[in-house]
Motif scaffolding. Structure first.
Motif, PDB file in Angstrom:
ATOM      1  N   GLN A  12       0.642  -1.559  -0.508  1.00 59.01           N
ATOM      2  CA  GLN A  12       0.174   0.032  -0.344  1.00 59.01           C
ATOM      3  C   GLN A  12       0.801   0.963   0.445  1.00 59.01           C
ATOM      4  O   GLN A  12       1.747   1.678   0.958  1.00 59.01           O
ATOM      5  N   GLU A  14       1.406   5.162   0.424  1.00 64.07           N
ATOM      6  CA  GLU A  14       1.014   6.316   1.440  1.00 64.07           C
ATOM      7  C   GLU A  14       0.420   7.401   0.420  1.00 64.07           C
ATOM      8  O   GLU A  14      -1.179   8.005   1.205  1.00 64.07           O
ATOM      9  N   SER A  89      -7.027   3.682   1.119  1.00 67.15           N
ATOM     10  CA  SER A  89      -6.914   2.305   1.663  1.00 67.15           C
ATOM     11  C   SER A  89      -7.026   1.804  -0.008  1.00 67.15           C
ATOM     12  O   SER A  89      -6.749   0.140  -0.553  1.00 67.15           O
ATOM     13  N   GLU A  90      -7.368   2.362  -1.018  1.00 66.39           N
ATOM     14  CA  GLU A  90      -7.030   1.666  -2.323  1.00 66.39           C
ATOM     15  C   GLU A  90      -5.707   1.908  -3.056  1.00 66.39           C
ATOM     16  O   GLU A  90      -6.162   1.115  -3.664  1.00 66.39           O
TER      17      GLU A  90
END
Length: 313
Positions: A12, A14, A89-90
């Motif tokens: 993921q 940031e 989150s994506e």
């Protein structure tokens, strides 16, 4: 107790912390910058390769910069633009894509230095040894210099990323808008002492070699110009060398800004912005600076402009 995800193949990012009011202005700024970089650098490269008058060592070596700018920005900027429009989150990326992005990012920075070093050598030979310029700067020499600039950068970056890829990962959050080596090895819970030592050595060797080469060649060029009474030679030397030096100083300033801001965690958002501008600013300015300073390139565009304005009888 902190939960760890070992060797996850999905990471993921940031991303950039941009306020809602600044989101779309920032998005369109980077979008138009990216489009300009693509059009301007592709245009300059195509011009040099298509116009036989520009088939000179100086321009052929310069073509490495547009090629480097296109690759470096194409891998990074579109991904940043997509992530800006997605919720945190994506903002997911696969580990393999992250490694490729990190490799390309470091290749961009390293090759920028090595290419400007071989361009400095070309200017040194042209001004300090003009009678043997055509003999020394043959097509074979241009190919050798180009291959060495890319080959050295590839070897240094491959070792850098190779040391990181051997590590097991226990985290999955990339604390950056895009992937780079430091972000990748920070995902590991293992000892990264070797990575830090090689990373520092890599940076010191590259900067020392780059700055040393520029200082040495330009010192000799300055001495030759001061001893010469040929105003035409001095004027030509000033035009070509000032262009090269200006591009080099822009790159060094951007790079040093990123390194300096790493020391101040409270300015992490500014550091993230600077890392993106490190790609965008040189890529945008290089074609403008060289296009305006180069007599041959200016003549081509003036001739093209005049031919379009001449209406048939």
């Amino acid at each position: 107790m902190e939960n760890y995800t070992y060797n996850s193949f999905t990471l993921q990012l940031e991303g950039l912390n941009v306020s809602k009011d600044s989101l779309y202005p920032a998005f369109f700024f980077f979008l138009f910058s990216y489009l300009f970089i693509m059009i301007a650098n592709l245009g300059i490269a195509c011009l040099v390769f298509s116009d036989k008058n520009l088939h000179q060592p100086m321009y052929l070596l310069f073509c490495n910069l547009p090629f480097n700018d296109i690759i470096g920005n194409s891998i990074m900027v579109p991904r940043v633009l997509i992530d800006m429009l997605q919720p945190p989150s994506e903002r997911l990326i696969s580990y393999s894509e992250c490694v490729v992005q990190a490799f390309t990012t470091h290749m961009f920075g390293t090759t920028s230095h090595t290419v400007l070093m071989i361009m400095a050598f070309d200017r040194y030979v042209a001004i300090c040894n003009p009678l043997h310029y055509t003999t020394i700067m043959s097509n074979r020499m241009v190919i050798k210099l180009t291959a060495s600039a890319w080959g050295v950068a590839f070897a240094l970056v491959a070792i850098l990323l190779g040391l990181t890829m051997r590590l097991n990962r226990c985290r999955s959050m990339i604390m950056n808008p895009y992937c780079d080596n430091a972000s990748l090895f920070k995902l590991s819970c293992e000892n990264v002492y070797i990575n830090n030592v090689y990373g520092i050595t890599f940076t010191v060797v590259l900067l020392t070699s780059s700055i040393g080469c520029i200082v040495l060649t330009y010192t000799k060029i300055t001495v030759v110009c001061l001893m010469s009474k040929n105003k035409s030679l001095n004027s030509k030397a000033f035009k070509t060398c000032s262009t090269h030096l200006f591009v080099y100083l822009i790159m060094v300033f951007n790079g040093m800004s990123v390194i300096t801001l790493h020391r101040y965690p409270q300015y992490s958002d500014y550091r993230k912005l600077c890392t993106i501008l490190f790609h965008v600013i040189p890529g945008s300015l290089n074609p403008i600076i060289y296009g305006l300073q180069s007599t041959e390139i200016r003549k081509f565009f003036l001739k093209l402009f005049k031919s379009k304005n001449v209406s048939p009888l």
